[in-house]
Design a protein around this motif. Structure first.
Motif, PDB file in Angstrom:
ATOM      1  N   GLY A   1       9.362 -31.836  45.583  1.00 36.22           N
ATOM      2  CA  GLY A   1       9.866 -33.089  46.136  1.00 36.22           C
ATOM      3  C   GLY A   1      10.803 -32.884  47.309  1.00 36.22           C
ATOM      4  O   GLY A   1      10.703 -31.924  48.073  1.00 36.22           O
ATOM      5  N   PHE A   2      11.734 -33.822  47.450  1.00 34.48           N
ATOM      6  CA  PHE A   2      12.719 -33.750  48.520  1.00 34.48           C
ATOM      7  C   PHE A   2      13.785 -32.699  48.197  1.00 34.48           C
ATOM      8  O   PHE A   2      14.102 -32.456  47.026  1.00 34.48           O
ATOM      9  N   ASP A   3      14.344 -32.106  49.234  1.00 31.58           N
ATOM     10  CA  ASP A   3      15.404 -31.104  49.073  1.00 31.58           C
ATOM     11  C   ASP A   3      16.731 -31.824  48.888  1.00 31.58           C
ATOM     12  O   ASP A   3      17.424 -32.137  49.858  1.00 31.58           O
ATOM     13  N   THR A   4      17.102 -32.064  47.634  1.00 24.35           N
ATOM     14  CA  THR A   4      18.331 -32.809  47.353  1.00 24.35           C
ATOM     15  C   THR A   4      19.564 -31.915  47.302  1.00 24.35           C
ATOM     16  O   THR A   4      20.685 -32.417  47.261  1.00 24.35           O
TER      17      THR A   4
ATOM     18  N   VAL B   1      12.016 -35.537  57.247  1.00 26.81           N
ATOM     19  CA  VAL B   1      11.619 -34.551  58.256  1.00 26.81           C
ATOM     20  C   VAL B   1      11.424 -33.191  57.588  1.00 26.81           C
ATOM     21  O   VAL B   1      10.439 -32.488  57.831  1.00 26.81           O
ATOM     22  N   ASP B   2      12.361 -32.830  56.729  1.00 28.58           N
ATOM     23  CA  ASP B   2      12.290 -31.544  56.023  1.00 28.58           C
ATOM     24  C   ASP B   2      11.026 -31.452  55.165  1.00 28.58           C
ATOM     25  O   ASP B   2      10.321 -30.431  55.187  1.00 28.58           O
ATOM     26  N   LEU B   3      10.703 -32.502  54.419  1.00 25.38           N
ATOM     27  CA  LEU B   3       9.490 -32.503  53.608  1.00 25.38           C
ATOM     28  C   LEU B   3       8.260 -32.380  54.497  1.00 25.38           C
ATOM     29  O   LEU B   3       7.324 -31.625  54.187  1.00 25.38           O
ATOM     30  N   SER B   4       8.243 -33.103  55.607  1.00 21.08           N
ATOM     31  CA  SER B   4       7.116 -33.044  56.542  1.00 21.08           C
ATOM     32  C   SER B   4       6.894 -31.619  57.041  1.00 21.08           C
ATOM     33  O   SER B   4       5.757 -31.130  57.084  1.00 21.08           O
ATOM     34  N   TRP B   5       7.962 -30.966  57.436  1.00 16.73           N
ATOM     35  CA  TRP B   5       7.837 -29.611  57.975  1.00 16.73           C
ATOM     36  C   TRP B   5       7.405 -28.627  56.896  1.00 16.73           C
ATOM     37  O   TRP B   5       6.655 -27.688  57.176  1.00 16.73           O
ATOM     38  N   ARG B   6       7.858 -28.831  55.660  1.00 12.08           N
ATOM     39  CA  ARG B   6       7.424 -27.937  54.587  1.00 12.08           C
ATOM     40  C   ARG B   6       5.941 -28.135  54.270  1.00 12.08           C
ATOM     41  O   ARG B   6       5.248 -27.183  53.893  1.00 12.08           O
ATOM     42  N   ILE B   7       5.448 -29.366  54.426  1.00 11.86           N
ATOM     43  CA  ILE B   7       4.013 -29.606  54.257  1.00 11.86           C
ATOM     44  C   ILE B   7       3.223 -28.871  55.331  1.00 11.86           C
ATOM     45  O   ILE B   7       2.213 -28.214  55.046  1.00 11.86           O
ATOM     46  N   ARG B   8       3.682 -28.941  56.561  1.00 14.22           N
ATOM     47  CA  ARG B   8       2.997 -28.248  57.651  1.00 14.22           C
ATOM     48  C   ARG B   8       3.126 -26.732  57.524  1.00 14.22           C
ATOM     49  O   ARG B   8       2.246 -25.985  57.938  1.00 14.22           O
ATOM     50  N   LEU B   9       4.223 -26.286  56.937  1.00 16.44           N
ATOM     51  CA  LEU B   9       4.444 -24.854  56.780  1.00 16.44           C
ATOM     52  C   LEU B   9       3.387 -24.214  55.881  1.00 16.44           C
ATOM     53  O   LEU B   9       3.069 -23.034  56.038  1.00 16.44           O
ATOM     54  N   ILE B  10       2.813 -24.989  54.944  1.00 13.07           N
ATOM     55  CA  ILE B  10       1.767 -24.450  54.069  1.00 13.07           C
ATOM     56  C   ILE B  10       0.368 -24.763  54.605  1.00 13.07           C
ATOM     57  O   ILE B  10      -0.627 -24.566  53.914  1.00 13.07           O
ATOM     58  N   GLY B  11       0.293 -25.254  55.836  1.00 11.26           N
ATOM     59  CA  GLY B  11      -1.001 -25.439  56.489  1.00 11.26           C
ATOM     60  C   GLY B  11      -1.616 -26.811  56.361  1.00 11.26           C
ATOM     61  O   GLY B  11      -2.773 -27.020  56.772  1.00 11.26           O
ATOM     62  N   LYS B  12      -0.882 -27.781  55.829  1.00  7.55           N
ATOM     63  CA  LYS B  12      -1.398 -29.139  55.705  1.00  7.55           C
ATOM     64  C   LYS B  12      -1.027 -29.982  56.927  1.00  7.55           C
ATOM     65  O   LYS B  12      -0.082 -29.678  57.651  1.00  7.55           O
ATOM     66  N   LYS B  13      -1.776 -31.069  57.140  1.00  9.90           N
ATOM     67  CA  LYS B  13      -1.565 -31.937  58.291  1.00  9.90           C
ATOM     68  C   LYS B  13      -0.896 -33.245  57.878  1.00  9.90           C
ATOM     69  O   LYS B  13      -1.075 -33.723  56.749  1.00  9.90           O
ATOM     70  N   LEU B  14      -0.156 -33.811  58.815  1.00 16.22           N
ATOM     71  CA  LEU B  14       0.462 -35.127  58.652  1.00 16.22           C
ATOM     72  C   LEU B  14      -0.341 -36.120  59.474  1.00 16.22           C
ATOM     73  O   LEU B  14      -0.595 -35.894  60.659  1.00 16.22           O
ATOM     74  N   TYR B  15      -0.707 -37.241  58.865  1.00 22.76           N
ATOM     75  CA  TYR B  15      -1.618 -38.193  59.495  1.00 22.76           C
ATOM     76  C   TYR B  15      -0.915 -39.544  59.652  1.00 22.76           C
ATOM     77  O   TYR B  15      -0.433 -40.136  58.672  1.00 22.76           O
ATOM     78  N   TYR B  16      -0.821 -40.019  60.881  1.00 24.67           N
ATOM     79  CA  TYR B  16      -0.255 -41.327  61.168  1.00 24.67           C
ATOM     80  C   TYR B  16      -1.383 -42.348  61.099  1.00 24.67           C
ATOM     81  O   TYR B  16      -2.396 -42.199  61.793  1.00 24.67           O
ATOM     82  N   GLN B  17      -1.232 -43.372  60.251  1.00 18.40           N
ATOM     83  CA  GLN B  17      -2.302 -44.339  60.025  1.00 18.40           C
ATOM     84  C   GLN B  17      -1.950 -45.679  60.668  1.00 18.40           C
ATOM     85  O   GLN B  17      -1.264 -46.513  60.079  1.00 18.40           O
ATOM     86  N   PRO B  18      -2.400 -45.928  61.904  1.00 17.88           N
ATOM     87  CA  PRO B  18      -2.060 -47.180  62.577  1.00 17.88           C
ATOM     88  C   PRO B  18      -2.669 -48.416  61.933  1.00 17.88           C
ATOM     89  O   PRO B  18      -2.200 -49.533  62.162  1.00 17.88           O
TER      90      PRO B  18
END
Length: 303
Positions: free
Chosen positions: A168-171, A181-198
Motif C-alpha cells: 500500500g501507501f508508505d505511511t 506520487v511515491d506509490l506511482s513511482w514504485r509501480i513503475r519501478l517494478i515495470g508496470k505502467k500508469l494509465y490516464y483514462q480521459p
C-alpha cells in the motif's frame, strides 16, 4: 471480457453529510452500470474524524442511497489516520479483485468503473487514473499511449493484489500528500505502467484563488513542504529535499518552519527514508528555485 468485483473506498474526515449523500448516489449509479457488464461493486468508508459522522442507526438509513451496491460498510478509526494509513487499513478488508480509491467528495460518472477497468486488459498496466473535472490536473500524459509518470490519488483503480504486494501507501514516510506520487513511482519501478483514462471524467470540487491556485490551510502547507522534501529524499535527491525546505523557510512561507523542524527531527533520529532509484530511472523532479516548489513531471499547462 473480464468480470469480477470492485471495492470503492474512501477515508472520511469532517465531511459534509449532504456532500457524502451526493457521492453515494453517484456511486450507486456507477454500480448499476458496472453490474450490466458483470462487475459487482461494494463500498467501504473509513471515518478518521475526531467525532464519528454517523451512528449505527444513522448509517443504516444513510446507506439506502446505495441500494445497488453489493455491500456498503462504514467503520470508525477513532484517530486521524491520514489518507494513506486509512486506505491501507480499508484495503485489508474484503476480497474484491480491484480497489477504486477516491476522495469522498468526488462525484463519479455512471460508466467510471468500466472505463477504469478496461485498460487492465493489458497485463502491463498497474494503475488507471480518472480525469478530474472541472480542473484537469496539469501534469503531462502521452496523448497517444495515455501513459503518465505519476497518478493522482484523488481517484484511481488498482488491483488488490498489486496494492498488497507493494504494501500500500508508505505511511512511515508520508502522513499527508505525495504518497500517491511515491506509490506511482514504485509501480513503475517494478515495470508496470500508469494509465490516464480521459473517458473517466470525475467531478472534483476545488477551492481556488483568483489566480487559479489551490487554497490551503497552514497545516496543509506544512505537509506540502515536508512531504515534497521527504519524497525527494526517498527517491535519491537529498540536495533537492534540503533546498525545498530551506527556500520555503527563508521566504517565510506558512508552515515552513514547522516543516523544517520536523525534517531535522527525522534526520537527527535517523528516521529519514532509505534511498530508492539512485540512478533516477523512474523519479523525475523539477525544481523551481524562484518559488521553491517542485513538480514531479512536466506540466502540460500552468494555472
Amino acid at each position: 471480457m473480464m468480470t469480477g468485483a470492485v471495492r470503492i473506498q474512501s477515508v472520511l474526515y469532517r465531511n459534509d453529510r449532504e456532500e457524502l449523500r451526493r457521492s453515494l448516489r453517484a456511486i450507486d449509479q456507477a454500480a448499476i452500470q458496472a453490474g450490466k457488464k458483470g462487475w459487482s461493486v461494494s463500498l467501504q468508508w473509513g471515518d478518521a474524524s475526531e467525532k464519528p459522522l454517523f451512528s449505527d442507526t444513522e448509517w443504516q438509513e444513510f446507506r439506502r442511497a446505495g441500494r445497488h451496491l453489493a455491500s456498503a460498510e462504514y467503520s470508525v478509526f477513532h484517530s486521524n489516520t491520514g489518507y494513506g494509513k486509512g486506505n491501507n487499513l480499508l484495503s485489508k478488508n474484503g476480497h474484491e479483485d480491484f480497489l477504486l480509491i477516491m476522495n469522498p467528495e468526488i462525484l463519479l460518472p455512471p460508466n467510471v468503473v468500466i472505463d477504469l477497468l478496461s485498460p487492465f486488459c493489458d497485463p502491463e498496466v498497474g494503475l488507471t487514473e480518472a480525469r478530474q473535472i472541472p480542473v484537469e490536473h496539469p501534469k503531462v500524459y502521452d496523448k497517444i499511449t495515455l501513459e503518465t509518470e505519476w497518478s493522482s490519488g484523488a481517484c484511481f483503480m488498482i488491483s488488490r493484489k498489486l496494492f498488497e504486494d507493494l504494501q500500500g501507501f508508505d505511511t512511515r514516510t508520508f502522513f499527508m500528500y505525495c504518497e500517491d506520487v511515491d506509490l506511482s513511482w514504485r509501480i513503475r519501478l517494478i515495470g508496470k505502467k500508469l494509465y490516464y483514462q480521459p473517458l473517466a471524467g470525475v467531478y472534483h470540487s476545488r477551492r481556488l484563488s483568483e489566480r487559479g491556485r489551490n487554497l490551503a490551510s497552514k497545516t496543509e502547507r506544512t505537509y506540502t513542504v515536508l512531504s515534497e522534501a521527504l519524497l525527494a529524499y526517498k527517491w535519491s535527491y537529498p540536495e533537492y529535499a534540503r533546498e525545498r525546505i530551506r527556500l520555503a523557510a527563508e521566504r517565510g512561507d506558512p508552515g515552513s518552519q514547522e516543516a523544517l523542524t520536523a525534517f531535522r527531527k527525522l534526520e537527527y533520529e535517523g528516521r529519514l527514508p532509505s534511498f530508492l532509484d539512485p540512478e533516477h530511472r523512474i523519479a523525475h523532479i523539477i525544481q523551481y528555485p524562484e518559488s521553491g516548489g517542485m513538480l514531479f513531471t512536466r506540466h502540460q499547462y500552468s494555472l
